[in-house]
Design an enzyme around this catalytic site. Structure first.
Site, PDB file in Angstrom:
ATOM      1  N   ASN A  20       0.838  -1.211   0.000  1.00 31.26           N
ATOM      2  CA  ASN A  20       0.000   0.000   0.000  1.00 31.26           C
ATOM      3  C   ASN A  20       0.866   1.251   0.000  1.00 31.26           C
ATOM      4  O   ASN A  20       0.578   2.214  -0.714  1.00 31.26           O
ATOM      5  CB  ASN A  20      -0.951   0.005   1.203  1.00 31.26           C
ATOM      6  N   ARG A  71       2.856   2.101  25.334  1.00 29.41           N
ATOM      7  CA  ARG A  71       2.312   2.608  24.056  1.00 29.41           C
ATOM      8  C   ARG A  71       2.316   4.128  24.005  1.00 29.41           C
ATOM      9  O   ARG A  71       2.589   4.733  22.960  1.00 29.41           O
ATOM     10  CB  ARG A  71       0.872   2.116  23.874  1.00 29.41           C
ATOM     11  N   MET A  96       1.093  -2.685  12.571  1.00 33.05           N
ATOM     12  CA  MET A  96       0.476  -3.674  13.452  1.00 33.05           C
ATOM     13  C   MET A  96       0.555  -3.270  14.922  1.00 33.05           C
ATOM     14  O   MET A  96       0.973  -4.058  15.771  1.00 33.05           O
ATOM     15  CB  MET A  96       1.156  -5.035  13.249  1.00 33.05           C
ATOM     16  N   ARG A  97       0.148  -2.032  15.182  1.00 32.28           N
ATOM     17  CA  ARG A  97       0.130  -1.587  16.569  1.00 32.28           C
ATOM     18  C   ARG A  97      -1.135  -0.783  16.822  1.00 32.28           C
ATOM     19  O   ARG A  97      -1.630  -0.088  15.927  1.00 32.28           O
ATOM     20  CB  ARG A  97       1.338  -0.690  16.861  1.00 32.28           C
ATOM     21  N   ILE A  98      -1.613  -0.874  18.067  1.00 33.71           N
ATOM     22  CA  ILE A  98      -2.760  -0.064  18.464  1.00 33.71           C
ATOM     23  C   ILE A  98      -2.237   1.325  18.776  1.00 33.71           C
ATOM     24  O   ILE A  98      -1.243   1.463  19.490  1.00 33.71           O
ATOM     25  CB  ILE A  98      -3.448  -0.696  19.689  1.00 33.71           C
ATOM     26  N   HIS A 115      -8.408  -1.271   6.152  1.00 33.60           N
ATOM     27  CA  HIS A 115      -8.693  -2.566   6.765  1.00 33.60           C
ATOM     28  C   HIS A 115      -9.202  -3.522   5.681  1.00 33.60           C
ATOM     29  O   HIS A 115     -10.056  -3.138   4.878  1.00 33.60           O
ATOM     30  CB  HIS A 115      -9.743  -2.388   7.870  1.00 33.60           C
ATOM     31  N   ASP A 151     -10.524  -0.417  14.587  1.00 36.38           N
ATOM     32  CA  ASP A 151     -11.202  -0.377  13.279  1.00 36.38           C
ATOM     33  C   ASP A 151     -12.630   0.155  13.371  1.00 36.38           C
ATOM     34  O   ASP A 151     -13.524  -0.300  12.644  1.00 36.38           O
ATOM     35  CB  ASP A 151     -11.182  -1.778  12.618  1.00 36.38           C
ATOM     36  N   GLU A 180      -7.269  -2.432  -2.569  1.00 35.51           N
ATOM     37  CA  GLU A 180      -6.647  -1.527  -1.585  1.00 35.51           C
ATOM     38  C   GLU A 180      -5.746  -0.514  -2.275  1.00 35.51           C
ATOM     39  O   GLU A 180      -5.728   0.659  -1.920  1.00 35.51           O
ATOM     40  CB  GLU A 180      -5.813  -2.323  -0.571  1.00 35.51           C
TER      41      GLU A 180
END
Ligand code: GRF
Length: 208
Positions: A20, A71, A96-98, A115, A151, A180
């Site tokens: 992407n 975080r 891949m992290r919040i 997503h 999401d 995407e």
């Protein structure tokens, strides 16, 4: 006399391959996005997306999450780096992290994510597997602004793909990926043109 459109400064966060990211860089270079990718940051040193960025002369940074207390601490460093590069829009592309309010409050309605499912169906990890296991006949991808949920943020654009009888997680993922690579640049260009207004949960797409 022609006027050059204002170009937004885009910071992309990744953890992996970065296809992407590549689509976004290519559309910036072709002029289909009125923007420039000014930095790429990965939490993983091995992310191939870092190499993609370097191939285009874009600053590529590894920010190791293991070296941060939590975080919030990690995101505070992210914010500092993004500000240093004068970023207008933060694009999560396989990151891949919040993310925490520390990042979101610094860039209100300026953090986007993609997503690989039609939200609100199948949020979280392994969206393509979730879709196959549930047995839906169509799936797709969603670009949304990021809020503090997983999401759950306001939806900007969605694209639908069929689920075929013989699909595996890999073949479905591949079909979604193709979409995407069109959808994310399109959403970013809408943002760059100032055409997106968030009203509650809805994102209004304004006429040019
Ligand atoms: C994409 O499937 C995207 O929907 C999800 O992470 C994946 C990233 O793929 N958020 P790539 O690294 O851009 O190829």
């Amino acid at each position: 006399m022609t006027t050059t459109p204002h170009k937004i400064r885009i910071g992309v966060l990744i953890s992996g391959s970065g296809t992407n990211l590549q689509a976004i860089i290519d559309r910036c270079e072709s002029g289909e996005i009125d923007g420039t990718v000014v930095c790429v940051i990965s939490n993983k040193a091995s992310a191939f997306g870092l190499e993609r960025a370097r191939n285009h002369g874009i600053p590529a940074l590894h920010l190791d999450h293991r070296l941060h207390a939590d975080r919030t601490d990690y995101d505070a460093t992210l914010v500092a780096l993004l500000r240093e590069h004068g970023v207008d829009l933060v694009v999560l592309a396989g990151f891949m992290r919040i993310v925490t309010p520390t990042l979101l409050d610094a860039f209100p309605n300026r953090v986007m994510n993609i997503h690989p499912a039609l939200l609100p169906s199948f949020p979280g990890l392994d969206a393509q597997r979730q879709a196959l296991e549930y047995g839906v006949k169509v799936s797709g991808c969603t670009v949304h602004f990021v809020d503090s949920g997983t999401d759950t943020g306001p939806i900007i654009l969605q694209s639908v793909v069929p689920v075929r009888e013989d699909d595996t997680e890999e073949t479905l993922s591949e079909r979604i990926h193709v979409e995407e690579h069109k959808l994310y640049p399109a959403a970013i260009q809408l943002f760059a043109r100032g055409r997106l207004t968030v009203v509650g949960r809805r994102v209004r797409i304004n006429e040019e």
